[in-house]
Enzyme design. Structure first.
Site, PDB file in Angstrom:
ATOM      1  N   LEU A 251      30.482 -63.944  18.905  1.00 24.32           N
ATOM      2  CA  LEU A 251      29.557 -64.772  18.487  1.00 24.32           C
ATOM      3  C   LEU A 251      29.097 -65.273  19.615  1.00 24.32           C
ATOM      4  O   LEU A 251      28.568 -66.651  19.433  1.00 24.32           O
ATOM      5  CB  LEU A 251      29.641 -65.746  17.334  1.00 24.32           C
ATOM      6  N   CYS A 261      33.270 -49.434  27.664  1.00 22.27           N
ATOM      7  CA  CYS A 261      33.290 -48.898  26.204  1.00 22.27           C
ATOM      8  C   CYS A 261      31.934 -48.998  25.491  1.00 22.27           C
ATOM      9  O   CYS A 261      31.127 -48.151  24.804  1.00 22.27           O
ATOM     10  CB  CYS A 261      34.480 -49.548  25.247  1.00 22.27           C
TER      11      CYS A 261
HETATM   12  P1  NAD Z   1      40.016 -44.311  33.319  1.00 20.58           P
HETATM   13  O1  NAD Z   1      38.939 -43.649  33.919  1.00 20.58           O
HETATM   14  O2  NAD Z   1      40.576 -45.900  33.656  1.00 20.58           O
HETATM   15  O3  NAD Z   1      41.344 -43.625  33.326  1.00 20.58           O
HETATM   16  C1  NAD Z   1      41.428 -42.102  32.901  1.00 20.58           C
HETATM   17  C2  NAD Z   1      42.307 -41.760  34.064  1.00 20.58           C
HETATM   18  O4  NAD Z   1      42.409 -40.061  33.435  1.00 20.58           O
HETATM   19  C3  NAD Z   1      41.992 -41.563  35.453  1.00 20.58           C
HETATM   20  O5  NAD Z   1      42.811 -42.039  36.217  1.00 20.58           O
HETATM   21  C4  NAD Z   1      41.923 -39.966  35.661  1.00 20.58           C
HETATM   22  O6  NAD Z   1      42.141 -39.648  37.115  1.00 20.58           O
HETATM   23  C5  NAD Z   1      42.920 -39.405  34.694  1.00 20.58           C
HETATM   24  N1  NAD Z   1      42.494 -38.158  34.645  1.00 20.58           N
HETATM   25  C6  NAD Z   1      41.218 -37.259  34.263  1.00 20.58           C
HETATM   26  N2  NAD Z   1      41.737 -36.130  33.737  1.00 20.58           N
HETATM   27  C7  NAD Z   1      42.946 -35.912  33.984  1.00 20.58           C
HETATM   28  C8  NAD Z   1      43.669 -34.682  33.642  1.00 20.58           C
HETATM   29  N3  NAD Z   1      43.188 -33.433  33.455  1.00 20.58           N
HETATM   30  N4  NAD Z   1      45.059 -34.756  33.995  1.00 20.58           N
HETATM   31  C9  NAD Z   1      45.580 -36.109  34.402  1.00 20.58           C
HETATM   32  N5  NAD Z   1      44.996 -37.086  34.531  1.00 20.58           N
HETATM   33  C10 NAD Z   1      43.324 -36.866  34.347  1.00 20.58           C
HETATM   34  O7  NAD Z   1      39.718 -44.584  31.573  1.00 20.58           O
HETATM   35  P2  NAD Z   1      40.101 -45.854  30.422  1.00 20.58           P
HETATM   36  O8  NAD Z   1      39.341 -46.649  30.739  1.00 20.58           O
HETATM   37  O9  NAD Z   1      41.617 -45.983  30.687  1.00 20.58           O
HETATM   38  O10 NAD Z   1      39.630 -44.840  29.291  1.00 20.58           O
HETATM   39  C11 NAD Z   1      40.173 -43.905  28.739  1.00 20.58           C
HETATM   40  C12 NAD Z   1      39.770 -43.532  27.372  1.00 20.58           C
HETATM   41  O11 NAD Z   1      40.219 -44.489  26.561  1.00 20.58           O
HETATM   42  C13 NAD Z   1      38.456 -43.400  27.183  1.00 20.58           C
HETATM   43  O12 NAD Z   1      37.927 -42.153  26.250  1.00 20.58           O
HETATM   44  C14 NAD Z   1      37.988 -44.681  26.648  1.00 20.58           C
HETATM   45  O13 NAD Z   1      36.470 -44.714  26.109  1.00 20.58           O
HETATM   46  C15 NAD Z   1      38.893 -45.060  25.774  1.00 20.58           C
HETATM   47  N6  NAD Z   1      39.103 -46.463  25.532  1.00 20.58           N
HETATM   48  C16 NAD Z   1      39.163 -47.326  26.643  1.00 20.58           C
HETATM   49  C17 NAD Z   1      39.276 -48.528  26.534  1.00 20.58           C
HETATM   50  C18 NAD Z   1      39.048 -49.561  27.628  1.00 20.58           C
HETATM   51  O14 NAD Z   1      39.239 -50.957  27.413  1.00 20.58           O
HETATM   52  N7  NAD Z   1      39.188 -49.155  29.004  1.00 20.58           N
HETATM   53  C19 NAD Z   1      39.609 -49.227  25.236  1.00 20.58           C
HETATM   54  C20 NAD Z   1      39.711 -48.419  24.273  1.00 20.58           C
HETATM   55  C21 NAD Z   1      39.579 -46.838  24.414  1.00 20.58           C
END
Ligand code: NAD
Length: 432
Positions: A251, A261
């Site tokens: 809020l 996200c």
């Molecule tokens: P990010 O981009 O920080 O990390 C993703 C990682 O995956 C990267 O380091 C990339 O190199 C790696 N990657 C991609 N393809 C790959 C493969 N085939 N093999 C190995 N590694 C691979 O992303 P993030 O912020 O950690 O988010 C990840 C997921 O979690 C997303 O779907 C996001 O929506 C969800 N999520 C994120 C948060 C947040 O706060 N960041 C919170 C909840 C959910």
């Protein structure tokens, strides 16, 4: 338990460190070799409150490994967690599943013994079915259950949230998977484990983020009203939040929601709804209003300054406690200011490097807040770092050219600043 986490980003890394701290053998896998090399040298690849100590301790204890090898990580793992990105498609804004599909394809051959494969990435409803189909096709003999295990951590509080989850949502109808996940979280005695079907689990994540985005947009709408009516949005939010049906979280009026996200997930939810022929005007309006907010903020900053003004920006990350600048309102506001040829020097306690990757040398970066504000005509506070409230504002008054502040986070002490001669403007209050 041996756990492999695919994707060592803002979710995968804190989760990996957390699971290792609980005593598990954790393999963090990433296909970005630079990331893995840095982590193997003991260098963290992102900033997250409290991550440093836990990372060092668990690497030292030999429980936390970093590798590019799917085989080393997935072989003999009890649990494989997919935590790769699901970025928005540049045109349709739907969640791009290419990294999920690639990860499923790459992990499948190395599954041995009974394994739970859990998707922690935020994925459209039905993605579990796709992951399952890929794995079954690639490795028909695999003894695996494919479940949904959405992540609810907040960046900046990821470590706290890992150890104090309000709920663990698990999408599965497999009794074996249910048992394994219950064992994994057995130490969190007070945490509710909610077992639902896979599609409900995938939906809970989107429904939660869209709800929070709507709530934030609502208070920002109310702030716009207060700016005209003379009410004070912080007082209004305080009064509303005391009602337990409303609650006081999310809020806080500000420059709009951002990060990796909410913008992405609201757009993906809207796309998904359209695919099912369902209209979601509440979500669509929220997206449109939030998209318009950076321009509104930039306009307020420019109205307070002369055309060739030197603007000092305090804060670049999308929120405090992280270096993440993805879809940061601060970056979007700066981009709007740059369209008007603004001269900007910025400082963020953690995010100067991340911002440099997005903005390049279009702005100047300062090593501290005092250097950023030197000779400034206006100071714009764009991220709610506590550090900014603790600055020596008397010293700042002597460094700036004009004593003008636009506080887009409503974090500074208006009374104290006015006493120092500053013209102070914030969100959701009528200009005097
Ligand atoms: P990010 O981009 O920080 O990390 C993703 C990682 O995956 C990267 O380091 C990339 O190199 C790696 N990657 C991609 N393809 C790959 C493969 N085939 N093999 C190995 N590694 C691979 O992303 P993030 O912020 O950690 O988010 C990840 C997921 O979690 C997303 O779907 C996001 O929506 C969800 N999520 C994120 C948060 C947040 O706060 N960041 C919170 C909840 C959910």
């Amino acid at each position: 338990m041996k756990i492999a986490i695919i994707g060592t980003g803002y979710v995968g890394l804190p989760s990996g460190v957390g699971f290792a701290e609980l005593g598990n053998e954790v393999y963090c896998i990433d296909n970005n070799i630079n990331k893995i090399n840095m982590l193997n040298k003991g260098v963290l690849t992102l900033y997250e409150n409290g991550l440093d100590d836990l990372f060092t301790r668990n690497v030292k204890a030999g429980r936390l490994h970093f590798t590019t090898s799917m085989k080393d990580g997935v072989n003999n793992a009890d649990l494989v967690i997919i935590a790769v990105g699901t970025p928005p498609h540049p045109v349709t804004k739907e969640a791009d599943l290419q990294y999920i599909e690639a990860a499923a394809q790459e992990l499948a051959p190395y599954l041995t013994g009974y394994t739970v494969v859990a998707t922690k990435s935020t994925v459209p409803v039905g993605t579990g079915d796709k992951v399952e189909a890929i794995i079954r096709k690639s490795n028909p003999k695999a003894d695996a259950d494919i479940i949904s295990l959405p992540e609810f951590l907040r960046e900046g509080f990821a470590i706290y949230d890992f150890f104090h989850p309000e709920r663990i949502v698990v999408g599965t109808d497999s009794e074996r998977a249910r048992q394994l996940i219950s064992d994994l979280y057995a130490t969190f005695e007070n945490t509710k484990l909610l077992f639902v079907n896979r599609k409900s689990s995938e939906t809970i994540k989107y429904a939660s983020n869209a709800f929070l985005a709507i709530k934030l947009n609502y208070i920002n709408e109310m702030a716009n009203f207060c700016e005209k009516s003379g009410a004070n949005i912080d007082e209004v939010a305080l009064g509303m939040g005391l009602d337990s049906r409303i609650g006081n979280k999310f809020l806080k009026a500000g420059p709009g929601y951002g990060g990796s996200c909410f913008p992405k997930d609201t757009n993906a939810m809207s796309y998904m709804a359209r695919q099912y022929g369902v209209t979601m005007p509440l979500i669509d309006t929220t997206i449109a209003e939030n998209d318009a907010r950076p321009a509104l903020m930039a306009q307020r900053i420019l109205q307070l300054s002369k055309p060739d003004a030197k603007i000092a920006v305090l804060g670049l990350a999308f929120k405090n406690g992280t270096d993440d600048c993805r879809t940061s309102p601060a970056i979007q506001i700066i981009e709007k200011l740059l369209e008007k040829k603004a001269d900007i020097t910025a400082f963020d306690p953690q995010a100067n490097v991340s911002a440099l990757k997005l903005l390049g040398n279009k702005i100047a970066y300062a090593d501290d807040a005092y250097s950023a504000v030197k000779d400034a005509d206006i100071i714009a506070v764009l991220t709610e770092w506590k550090d900014f409230t603790e600055l020596d504002w008397q010293k700042i008054a002597s460094l700036v050219r004009q004593k003008v502040i636009m506080d887009c986070r409503n974090i500074l002490d208006a009374t104290a600043l006015k006493k120092l001669g500053f013209k102070y403007r914030c969100i959701g209050q009528k200009d005097e």
